[in-house]
Design a protein around this motif. Structure first.
Motif, PDB file in Angstrom:
ATOM      1  N   GLY A   1      -9.258   7.856   4.955  1.00 55.32           N
ATOM      2  CA  GLY A   1      -8.569   7.029   5.705  1.00 55.32           C
ATOM      3  C   GLY A   1      -8.760   5.646   5.384  1.00 55.32           C
ATOM      4  O   GLY A   1     -10.200   5.408   4.562  1.00 55.32           O
ATOM      5  N   HIS A   2      -8.039   4.563   5.078  1.00 51.53           N
ATOM      6  CA  HIS A   2      -8.471   3.010   4.911  1.00 51.53           C
ATOM      7  C   HIS A   2      -7.995   2.557   6.037  1.00 51.53           C
ATOM      8  O   HIS A   2      -6.982   2.542   6.694  1.00 51.53           O
TER       9      HIS A   2
ATOM     10  N   LEU B   1      -4.527   4.194   7.303  1.00 51.91           N
ATOM     11  CA  LEU B   1      -3.622   4.867   6.448  1.00 51.91           C
ATOM     12  C   LEU B   1      -4.239   5.857   5.818  1.00 51.91           C
ATOM     13  O   LEU B   1      -5.300   5.689   5.125  1.00 51.91           O
ATOM     14  N   TYR B   2      -3.996   7.113   6.216  1.00 48.48           N
ATOM     15  CA  TYR B   2      -4.621   8.295   6.017  1.00 48.48           C
ATOM     16  C   TYR B   2      -3.856   8.976   5.098  1.00 48.48           C
ATOM     17  O   TYR B   2      -2.777   9.255   5.004  1.00 48.48           O
ATOM     18  N   LYS B   3      -4.606   9.417   3.883  1.00 47.91           N
ATOM     19  CA  LYS B   3      -4.073  10.181   2.799  1.00 47.91           C
ATOM     20  C   LYS B   3      -4.847  11.582   3.261  1.00 47.91           C
ATOM     21  O   LYS B   3      -6.103  11.847   2.967  1.00 47.91           O
TER      22      LYS B   3
ATOM     23  N   TYR C   1       0.892  -1.256  -0.051  1.00 46.91           N
ATOM     24  CA  TYR C   1       0.039   0.169  -0.180  1.00 46.91           C
ATOM     25  C   TYR C   1       0.926   1.170   0.041  1.00 46.91           C
ATOM     26  O   TYR C   1       0.488   2.162  -0.822  1.00 46.91           O
ATOM     27  N   LEU C   2       1.794   1.298   0.882  1.00 48.14           N
ATOM     28  CA  LEU C   2       2.734   2.608   0.820  1.00 48.14           C
ATOM     29  C   LEU C   2       3.592   2.485  -0.222  1.00 48.14           C
ATOM     30  O   LEU C   2       3.860   3.953  -0.737  1.00 48.14           O
TER      31      LEU C   2
ATOM     32  N   THR D   1       1.111   8.744   2.305  1.00 48.49           N
ATOM     33  CA  THR D   1       0.015   8.164   3.119  1.00 48.49           C
ATOM     34  C   THR D   1       0.651   8.197   4.580  1.00 48.49           C
ATOM     35  O   THR D   1       1.765   8.106   5.009  1.00 48.49           O
ATOM     36  N   GLN D   2      -0.174   8.637   5.513  1.00 47.71           N
ATOM     37  CA  GLN D   2       0.336   8.690   7.110  1.00 47.71           C
ATOM     38  C   GLN D   2      -0.351   7.403   7.630  1.00 47.71           C
ATOM     39  O   GLN D   2      -1.259   6.998   7.304  1.00 47.71           O
TER      40      GLN D   2
ATOM     41  N   ASN E   1       1.136   4.526  -2.460  1.00 46.42           N
ATOM     42  CA  ASN E   1       0.710   5.633  -1.992  1.00 46.42           C
ATOM     43  C   ASN E   1       1.551   6.333  -0.979  1.00 46.42           C
ATOM     44  O   ASN E   1       1.602   6.140   0.287  1.00 46.42           O
TER      45      ASN E   1
END
Length: 149
Positions: free
Chosen positions: A58-59, A51-53, A21-22, A28-29, A25
């Motif tokens: 967030g996811h 996983l916050y954009k 994911y990272l 992403t925080q 993305n």
């Protein structure tokens, strides 16, 4: 711990999922939070990795565990902090970037019962090199983990 995607309940290998994911993305925080509830003879803990954009949302990945009921509020809340810090440490050791925040479902306002844990909890999180957020800024713990719990 077995993690799942909140939207689909699909199980994932947390480390492999985060790495993939990272990679896709970059902005992403990672935010980690935990909440707990006493139900009948058990204490249920829910830990989330959000996983916050920024400006996109967030996811949420989550895991739940059940323990024999923890009657003492301070001990139950302290275990939430330990779960979050331990997960952050494990992820960093496995090559995942350090979380942007560890959200604590604790309220610094003396009117609330969780206040008696705040100073010790923030001290632990910050001594481990992470940034702690408490209510009203701890959205992951206050909302996402609470919903999962």
């Amino acid at each position: 711990m077995q993690f799942r995607i909140l939207q689909t309940d699909f199980p994932v290998d947390l480390v492999e999922y985060l790495k993939a994911y990272l990679l896709e993305n970059k902005d992403t925080q990672i935010i980690i939070g935990c909440d707990s509830k006493n139900r009948d003879s058990q204490t249920i803990y829910a830990v989330v990795v959000v996983l916050y954009k920024p400006r996109k949302g967030g996811h949420v990945l989550y895991s739940k565990k059940r323990l024999p009921r923890i009657k003492e509020r301070w001990n139950r809340l302290w275990h939430e902090v330990e779960i979050s810090v331990n997960l952050a440490n494990e992820l960093v050791e496995l090559g995942i970037p350090k979380p942007t925040f560890i959200d604590l479902d604790l309220n610094p306002d003396p009117k609330f019962k969780s206040n008696d844990v705040v100073r010790a909890a923030v001290g632990l999180v910050e001594s481990m090199g992470y940034v702690a957020r408490t209510k009203p800024y701890s959205l992951c713990a206050s909302y996402a983990a609470d919903k999962v719990c």
